[in-house]
Structures are given as structure tokens and as C-alpha cells.
Design a protein around this motif. Structure first.
Motif, PDB file in Angstrom:
ATOM      1  N   GLU A 139      -1.918  -3.871   2.964  1.00 47.17           N
ATOM      2  CA  GLU A 139      -0.610  -3.323   3.324  1.00 47.17           C
ATOM      3  C   GLU A 139      -0.243  -3.816   4.718  1.00 47.17           C
ATOM      4  O   GLU A 139      -1.040  -3.738   5.647  1.00 47.17           O
ATOM      5  CB  GLU A 139      -0.653  -1.796   3.305  1.00 47.17           C
ATOM      6  CG  GLU A 139       0.456  -1.096   4.053  1.00 47.17           C
ATOM      7  CD  GLU A 139       1.861  -1.461   3.566  1.00 47.17           C
ATOM      8  OE1 GLU A 139       2.726  -1.668   4.432  1.00 47.17           O
ATOM      9  OE2 GLU A 139       2.073  -1.570   2.337  1.00 47.17           O
ATOM     10  N   ASN A 176      -5.058  -1.590   5.779  1.00 47.74           N
ATOM     11  CA  ASN A 176      -3.698  -1.512   6.286  1.00 47.74           C
ATOM     12  C   ASN A 176      -3.534  -2.491   7.450  1.00 47.74           C
ATOM     13  O   ASN A 176      -4.486  -3.144   7.881  1.00 47.74           O
ATOM     14  CB  ASN A 176      -3.355  -0.074   6.703  1.00 47.74           C
ATOM     15  CG  ASN A 176      -4.327   0.486   7.740  1.00 47.74           C
ATOM     16  OD1 ASN A 176      -5.293  -0.167   8.156  1.00 47.74           O
ATOM     17  ND2 ASN A 176      -4.085   1.725   8.158  1.00 47.74           N
ATOM     18  N   TYR A 177      -2.322  -2.623   7.912  1.00 50.83           N
ATOM     19  CA  TYR A 177      -1.990  -3.542   9.004  1.00 50.83           C
ATOM     20  C   TYR A 177      -2.568  -4.937   8.762  1.00 50.83           C
ATOM     21  O   TYR A 177      -3.073  -5.601   9.669  1.00 50.83           O
ATOM     22  CB  TYR A 177      -2.467  -2.972  10.353  1.00 50.83           C
ATOM     23  CG  TYR A 177      -1.766  -1.678  10.687  1.00 50.83           C
ATOM     24  CD1 TYR A 177      -0.415  -1.679  11.037  1.00 50.83           C
ATOM     25  CD2 TYR A 177      -2.434  -0.450  10.611  1.00 50.83           C
ATOM     26  CE1 TYR A 177       0.241  -0.487  11.317  1.00 50.83           C
ATOM     27  CE2 TYR A 177      -1.780   0.741  10.892  1.00 50.83           C
ATOM     28  CZ  TYR A 177      -0.446   0.714  11.251  1.00 50.83           C
ATOM     29  OH  TYR A 177       0.217   1.902  11.520  1.00 50.83           O
ATOM     30  N   GLY A 205       0.799  -1.221   0.000  1.00 46.95           N
ATOM     31  CA  GLY A 205       0.000   0.000   0.000  1.00 46.95           C
ATOM     32  C   GLY A 205       0.830   1.268   0.000  1.00 46.95           C
ATOM     33  O   GLY A 205       0.484   2.238   0.673  1.00 46.95           O
ATOM     34  N   ASP A 257       0.245   7.254  12.803  1.00 46.98           N
ATOM     35  CA  ASP A 257      -0.569   7.322  11.586  1.00 46.98           C
ATOM     36  C   ASP A 257      -1.163   8.713  11.401  1.00 46.98           C
ATOM     37  O   ASP A 257      -1.205   9.246  10.287  1.00 46.98           O
ATOM     38  CB  ASP A 257      -1.715   6.308  11.648  1.00 46.98           C
ATOM     39  CG  ASP A 257      -1.244   4.869  11.656  1.00 46.98           C
ATOM     40  OD1 ASP A 257      -0.064   4.621  11.366  1.00 46.98           O
ATOM     41  OD2 ASP A 257      -2.077   3.990  11.951  1.00 46.98           O
ATOM     42  N   ASP A 316       1.182   0.679   7.797  1.00 49.68           N
ATOM     43  CA  ASP A 316       0.221   1.701   7.411  1.00 49.68           C
ATOM     44  C   ASP A 316       0.436   2.084   5.954  1.00 49.68           C
ATOM     45  O   ASP A 316       1.544   1.962   5.418  1.00 49.68           O
ATOM     46  CB  ASP A 316       0.371   2.941   8.302  1.00 49.68           C
ATOM     47  CG  ASP A 316      -0.756   3.943   8.091  1.00 49.68           C
ATOM     48  OD1 ASP A 316      -1.859   3.543   7.651  1.00 49.68           O
ATOM     49  OD2 ASP A 316      -0.536   5.144   8.369  1.00 49.68           O
ATOM     50  N   PHE A 317      -0.613   2.551   5.318  1.00 47.99           N
ATOM     51  CA  PHE A 317      -0.494   3.034   3.949  1.00 47.99           C
ATOM     52  C   PHE A 317       0.584   4.130   3.883  1.00 47.99           C
ATOM     53  O   PHE A 317       0.659   5.001   4.756  1.00 47.99           O
ATOM     54  CB  PHE A 317      -1.823   3.612   3.455  1.00 47.99           C
ATOM     55  CG  PHE A 317      -2.981   2.652   3.503  1.00 47.99           C
ATOM     56  CD1 PHE A 317      -2.960   1.471   2.766  1.00 47.99           C
ATOM     57  CD2 PHE A 317      -4.096   2.922   4.279  1.00 47.99           C
ATOM     58  CE1 PHE A 317      -4.026   0.579   2.808  1.00 47.99           C
ATOM     59  CE2 PHE A 317      -5.173   2.047   4.325  1.00 47.99           C
ATOM     60  CZ  PHE A 317      -5.142   0.874   3.592  1.00 47.99           C
TER      61      PHE A 317
END
Length: 519
Positions: free
Chosen positions: A42, A201-202, A20, A453, A45-46
Motif C-alpha cells: 500500500e 504500508n508506505y 491496502g 496512523d 497507510d492501510f
């Protein structure tokens, strides 16, 4: 709030994208707009990897027209000339498009470049290159090109250049700077979600297996559990983890490498106000590019170029990196006191440059090399190396065209929207209502899971040097209310943020000012 991962169990997609960063997000956006059912996952995080750790330069294309030694090499190797012309055209077109569509995320900067006698080309050669760039750019992004003979230039950095007697000419031009590359990726990611893509994400891919001749099964894992999904096509856009991802596939564990991970470090310093808005470019002692570029009231210097084979999550600036950059910048500008200047901030990223056994530091041109893994028995698996921020849209369009040749979309094409997405304001002086509304939005609409984030990617607060311990406390308190964190969990979150900026950026959060450089 997004659903638990288990809710995806058993779902099928046209295309699954692993990674990502800017290219994964752009691919998701373009594929979803073309009518494909898309899944983007991803592991962190993106936009938290190389996208966030780049040199943040939107090149106009001029630098790609320079020969390595002299202009006669183009006559001896016309293929190299064609590649450089094509690259310059792609950069110029990309800068023009991005300037027109996401100008709020760009900032112009004036860059000077000395041309020394030993470099094998003259000022008039650069004049021709600038004219070509203007033609390729079609006037959409002004470059304001100028040239002076010798050192007769009003540019503030020029009087401080080394070996002034050997300078033939000085050129200066305007380039653009990505002031918020993370948000460019996030906008593309969540626009893809608007178009029906599933983005997470994650979420890690822990198994990747072929199903039949062309299909794929992916096993996913996050903090809530696991899920198995199927996809007709898989895009491997995992950056420096491209090779590790390819080798997950049973039978492909001995694949030769596609990526050479190169670590690039930058440092942020404070120079006198005379230099504000101005940058300088040159060569270091290894014959590599070195830049000193403006960043608000500061300047950043970089990059380094070192092979990296360590932990993908621990690409950090170390003492040797910082000493090297200070030393090389001082050699470029011997009359400026750079060697003793305080480092306010540093960052490091690892770029997925295309592997080439004959080039220890990877193959630098062309960008965005496609690797069809069908040649290795893995049909409908495509990896892309050395995809840079500047041409992320062009890369995504090529991906759509490539996939369209073997797989028709299951849905209907829709218009794509490149405009910056609205996001709530979050400032150090935001009142509690405004701050909480912003935090709620970032958590519920943009999948933020940590203070990092929010403060480092969904806002520019960290990069603009505006985070204090007081602001961190307020943001974490609001996150705790939304996510039902305990007091100890909130304390752990604040400690995690402080540890992150210490390890990744070499700064210590200060209670009174903003950042204090760590040792």
C-alpha cells in the motif's frame, strides 16, 4: 519491527496485491488462508483512503429494492429487477455475517425515510421489500421495520420534513453503522500476515512489467530503498488509482478507463439531544441520496457526488462541498436550524466507481466489477472496481475463486479467522506505561509510522473527538522513544498531525477542549 524493503529483493509470490484498502486487505486474508503466497503493498497507510472516508453505513439491503421512478419499470426491465434483488440479497447476507462476527465494530441506528407522492411507489411496496430483506437476512441482524401513514410517526425528524402534505408514508428501520472501518481492514491485513502473507504500508509500486506469458515483476520503493519481486498473478485493487496502475504496464498506456472517481463529502454537526441515535434519509435537489445519521453525540450529513480528477492524496472537503450539504440538509429539514450549525469535522473520499461512457457519474450497480486485463494482453492481471466495505468478504471470496481457476496455491489452506484482533487500550487518561505499551504495539506489530496512523486509524481517538494537544504530545513523545526521533523530529511530527487534520478534516487541535472547527 518489519525488515527493510531490500530484504524482499528477488523473492517470488503467488499473488501480489496493489492497494491496502478494505478490499486489498480482505483479498490478502482470504488468499493467504487458501494457501497462496501473498504480497500486499500500500502506497500510504492501510485503510487510509476511501475505506476511512466512507459513509460508514452497513446497508441492510432495503434501499436497493427501490425503483428509480415507479414499480412498473421492473416489468419493463426485468433485468434491473433481478440485479436489484441480487444486490439486496448480497447486502442482507453481508450484514448478517458481519453482525455475527464483528459486532463490536458495528452500531445500530434507527433511520426514517419519507415516501412522497411523486416517488412512484407506495408504502406497501416498501413493506414487501422489508419482508424480502428479513427473509434474505435470515434473522441474523434485526431491522425492526415500521411504517406509518402520512406523517403520523413518533420519529423525531419527521415533524421537520419538507412538503409534509405530500408525504404518503414514513418508514423506519434499523441499519448498522461501521464505527471503525479502518480496524476491520487492519484486522484482515494482519490476520493475512499471521497466515504467512507479507504486508507493507508506505511501499509504492514504481514499475510493473510482464515476465513471460503470465508472470510479473514489480519494482517496489519505500523510505529504506528499492526491491524487485516476482509474482505469478497481480491484483490491482488501487482504488481511484486503478487506471494509473494498469497503465504502468508497458504497452497498456492507452488503456480506456475502468474507474470513475467520485468525491463524497460528509460533515459532522451537533444537533439537539432529541435526535440522538436517530437518522433521516431523503433526496437532495439533484435526485441523489442524502443522509443525516447519528454519530455518538453528533450527526453527520452527506454525501456529495462530484466527479474527481485531482491528486489522489488531496481529496479534501472544501467550502463549496460544505455549503452544498448544509443547504441540502436544510431543504430536507426546513424546520431545523442546520444552515447555521457549526461544522465540527468534515471528511472526503474518492470512490472507484466503475467507468461507463454512458453514465457520467459511473455505473452504480452491480458492485465489485472484475476486469480481466488478459483481454488487453496482460494475462494474470485483475482489477476490481467499485468494491464497497459492506461486501468486502464476498468480493475476496470471488477473487480467490477467480485466481484458483488459473493458478493453484503453492501452500496449504488454513482456517480463516474473522474475530476482532486484540489491541491494546489507548485512552486520553492512559498512564505512561499503558500508553507506551500501546504505541510500541502499533509500531512493531501494526506498522504505524506516524501519529496520524495511531490516532486516526489504529485507535478511534480522533473519530471519537478525544484528541487534545496534550494527548498528541504524549503519543509523539512515546513514538520518539521507540523510533529514536530527535526533539526536532518530534516537533515536526506534531506539526504534521495538526496539518493533516486541518487539511483533511477542517479542524484545529485545541489545547483545552478537543477540536475547534476551522474557518
Amino acid at each position: 519491527m518489519r525488515s527493510e524493503l531490500n530484504d524482499l529483493n528477488g523473492r517470488s509470490f503467488d499473488v501480489a496485491i496493489i492497494g491496502g484498502g478494505i478490499n486489498g486487505c480482505a483479498a490478502a486474508q482470504h488468499l493467504a488462508a487458501a494457501g497462496y503466497q501473498v504480497l500486499l503493498v500500500e502506497r500510504n497507510d492501510f485503510a487510509s483512503g476511501a475505506t476511512s472516508r466512507s459513509g460508514r453505513i452497513l446497508h441492510c439491503g432495503l434501499r436497493f429494492l427501490a425503483p428509480k421512478k415507479n414499480v412498473w419499470e421492473f416489468l419493463r426491465a426485468p433485468g434491473q429487477l433481478w440485479m436489484k434483488l441480487r444486490t439486496a440479497r448480497e447486502m442482507a447476507e453481508a450484514q448478517g455475517e458481519l453482525y455475527e462476527t464483528i459486532r463490536p465494530y458495528l452500531r445500530p441506528m434507527d433511520i426514517a425515510l419519507p415516501i412522497y407522492a411523486h416517488q412512484g411507489y407506495s408504502g406497501w411496496h416498501v413493506d414487501i421489500g422489508a419482508a424480502l430483506v428479513r427473509l434474505m437476512n435470515r434473522g441474523r441482524s434485526p431491522i425492526n421495520y415500521r411504517r406509518w401513514k402520512g406523517v403520523a410517526s413518533p420519529h423525531p425528524f419527521v415533524p421537520h420534513l419538507a412538503n409534509a402534505e405530500k408525504i404518503r408514508s414514513v418508514v423506519a428501520f434499523n441499519d448498522q453503522q461501521f464505527i471503525w472501518p479502518e480496524r476491520i481492514a487492519l484486522d484482515a491485513c494482519f490476520h493475512a500476515e499471521d497466515l504467512g502473507a507479507v504486508v507493507r504500508n508506505y511501499t509504492s509500486v514504481i514499475a510493473l512489467e510482464k515476465r513471460g506469458k503470465t508472470g510479473w515483476q514489480l519494482e517496489l520503493e519505500d523510505a529504506t530503498g528499492r526491491a524487485r519481486v516476482e509474482a505469478a498473478y497481480v491484483l490491482n485493487l488501487a482504488g481511484i488509482e486503478i487506471d494509473a496502475t494498469n497503465r504502468m504496464v508497458p504497452g497498456l498506456h492507452n488503456l480506456p478507463p475502468r474507474v470513475r472517481a467520485m468525491k463524497g463529502v460528509h460533515i459532522l454537526v451537533k444537533l439537539p439531544d432529541t435526535y440522538r441515535g436517530h437518522g433521516i434519509a431523503g433526496e437532495n435537489s439533484l435526485g441523489e441520496h442524502i443522509f443525516c445519521l447519528p454519530w455518538g453525540d453528533y450527526h453527520y450529513i452527506g454525501p456529495t457526488e462530484t466527479i474527481y480528477d485531482g491528486d489522489p492524496d488531496k481529496v479534501t472537503p472544501d467550502d463549496d462541498d460544505i455549503a452544498f450539504l448544509k443547504r441540502e440538509a436544510q431543504a430536507l429539514l426546513p424546520n431545523l436550524p442546520i444552515a447555521d450549525v457549526k461544522v465540527e469535522l468534515a471528511w472526503a473520499g474518492a470512490r472507484p466507481i466503475t467507468f461507463d461512457p454512458e453514465r457520467p457519474q459511473g455505473k452504480r450497480l452491480p458492485f465489485s466489477i472484475f476486469h480481466d486485463m488478459g483481454e488487453d494482453g496482460a494475462r494474470n492481471l485483475l482489477a476490481v472496481t467499485w468494491g464497497i466495505i459492506v461486501n468486502h468478504r464476498a468480493t475476496a471470496r470471488r477473487i480467490v475463486k477467480n485466481i484458483n481457476g488459473v493458478l493453484r496455491p503453492s501452500g496449504t489452506a488454513r482456517a480463516i479467522n474473522y474475530a476482532p484482533r486484540p489491541a491494546p487500550a489507548l485512552r486520553p487518561d492512559s498512564d505512561e506505561v499503558e500508553l507506551r505499551a500501546a504505541v510500541v504495539h502499533f509500531i512493531t506489530a501494526e506498522q504505524a509510522r506516524s501519529a496520524t496512523d495511531i490516532l486516526c486509524r489504529r485507535t478511534m481517538l480522533f473519530w471519537d473527538n478525544l484528541v487534545t494537544t496534550a494527548l498528541l504530545t504524549r503519543v509523539v513523545t512515546a513514538m520518539g522513544e521507540v523510533l529514536d526521533w530527535s526533539e526536532s523530529r518530534c516537533t515536526a511530527e506534531m506539526e504534521a498531525f495538526c496539518r493533516y487534520v486541518e487539511e483533511q478534516h477542517r479542524v484545529t487541535l485545541d489545547e483545552k477542549s478537543n477540536y475547534s472547527a476551522s474557518a
